[in-house]
Scaffold this active site. Structure first.
Site: not given
Ligand code: UD1
Length: 367
Positions: A208
């Site tokens: 991820h």
């Molecule tokens: C975040 C953390 C990362 C951690 C990871 C674990 C930061 C900078 N990064 O990254 O350190 O290892 O979480 O998962 O904080 N999304 C969904 N549903 C959810 C969660 C996320 O659809 O429940 C989507 C979001 O809308 C976004 C993408 O997934 O577009 C990424 O989510 P985001 O919270 O931005 O960062 P992660 O890549 O999950």
């Protein structure tokens, strides 16, 4: 008795298994009055609610409900919403865990509002500023009042950065508390049967990191390695929402369609994933936490990164950094199959009692 009004923050999936043992340990300390705030950085049932249920985390007292967005938008939204909560509730201290955007956003608000900042998992450094988490770690630690470290490297990094020794405590790894507590329940899950897997005869993959999954070439390279690996054994790949967005793009889609032995599944629950990794022959990952969990489980871990902020997992545990080049990944995988694996030791204080130590320290922190 003067109680410590302690506001605890969670936001993203890797925070939940760190806060669960802490919330439980506070119960033994009447000097601590804990409150739980969920920023809502992660919001899907599969990425958030299920972890609360499985790990017995109390419902958050406040949910900021911020959701996704660019780094700036997400961080700003968390700060704006959290500021109101801190102003209303006036905590003595705010405790943040790990290195996600919620960690740094709430840390900044806490300090500016005059609360003391406590950072669990302080001092970890990958020395790679292209990782958003590294920036979050550096910024959070630069304003932290009490540093609670999971491994000795964290303590050393903080001392090198000039932080006073009396503010730094090596407490061990709260995430490992969670693993040890739930190991038996995880064993009882049916995940291997559901996925038709034999113990010790499959690989697990998780990806991820933006550097691996947002860059089509990097993701393509990893898929080349997976093409080989799935010819040798079944590969289970629980797909993170960030990765899902990129995996089905153009050339990747055709390549995935050819891999009959690669099982793409939805993100799993904590217990199911623990059972899946505990019984795997090998785990390939770019996660931070999984490097630590495999070390405790004694399962070989090939980390698809060039660096780690968790060096104890390589120096003592079963982790090996293999980078993202297909031939290096394949070579390392073949070595595991040939039995060239590290036996691994448990890092100091990864003993299931870290949260108890934290609660003990915080009980005296109110006075
Ligand atoms: C975040 C953390 C990362 C951690 C990871 C674990 C930061 C900078 N990064 O990254 O350190 O290892 O979480 O998962 O904080 N999304 C969904 N549903 C959810 C969660 C996320 O659809 O429940 C989507 C979001 O809308 C976004 C993408 O997934 O577009 C990424 O989510 P985001 O919270 O931005 O960062 P992660 O890549 O999950």
């Amino acid at each position: 008795m003067r109680q410590l009004k302690l506001m605890n923050v969670v936001g993203a999936r890797p925070n939940f298994m760190k806060i669960a043992p802490l919330m439980k340990a506070y119960r033994a300390q009447p000097e601590i009055a804990p409150v739980l705030v969920h920023t809502g950085q992660h919001f899907d049932e599969r990425m958030s609610d299920r972890f609360f249920r499985q790990l017995g985390i109390p419902d958050p007292d406040v949910n900021l409900g911020v959701g996704g967005g660019t780094h700036a938008a997400q961080t700003a939204a968390i700060m704006t919403a959290f500021e109101r909560v801190v102003q209303e509730r006036q905590p003595d201290a705010v405790l943040v865990v790990g290195d996600v955007n919620s960690t740094v956003a709430c840390g900044m608000v806490a300090v500016k509002e005059g609360a003391r900042l406590i950072h669990v998992e302080a001092g970890l450094r990958s020395f790679d500023r292209s990782m958003p988490e590294e920036i979050n770690r550096i910024l959070t630690d630069s304003i932290t009042d009490l540093f609670l470290c999971s491994e000795e490297s964290g303590r050393q990094n903080l001392l090198r950065e000039g932080q006073p020794a009396e503010h730094i405590r090596l407490v061990g790894n709260v995430m490992i508390d969670c693993l040890l507590e739930h190991r038996a329940r995880a064993e009882a899950t049916q995940v291997l049967e559901d996925l038709r897997l034999e113990p010790g005869a499959y690989a697990v993959v998780t990806l991820h990191r933006p550097a691996n999954v947002d860059d089509p070439q990097a993701l393509g390279n990893i898929l080349i390695a997976l093409e080989h690996i799935q010819c040798r054994m079944p590969v289970v790949f629980p797909v993170h929402p960030r990765t899902r967005k990129n995996l089905w793009e153009g050339a990747h889609r055709d390549r995935l369609a050819q891999m009959a032995n690669l099982r793409l599944v939805e993100p799993l629950g904590y217990l199911e994933f623990l059972k899946l990794t505990a019984s795997a022959r090998v785990v390939l990952t770019d996660s931070g936490g999984i490097q630590e969990e495999t070390t405790i489980l004694g399962v070989p871990c090939l980390t698809l990164r060039e660096n780690t902020e968790r060096p104890a997992t390589c120096e003592l545990g079963t982790n090996r950094l293999v980078g993202m080049a297909p031939l290096r990944i394949i070579g390392a995988f073949e070595e595991v199959l040939a039995g060239q694996v590290k036996s691994g030791q448990v890092p100091p204080l990864w003993d299931g009692k870290a949260a108890e130590r934290v609660a003990g320290i915080l009980a005296g922190y109110g006075r």
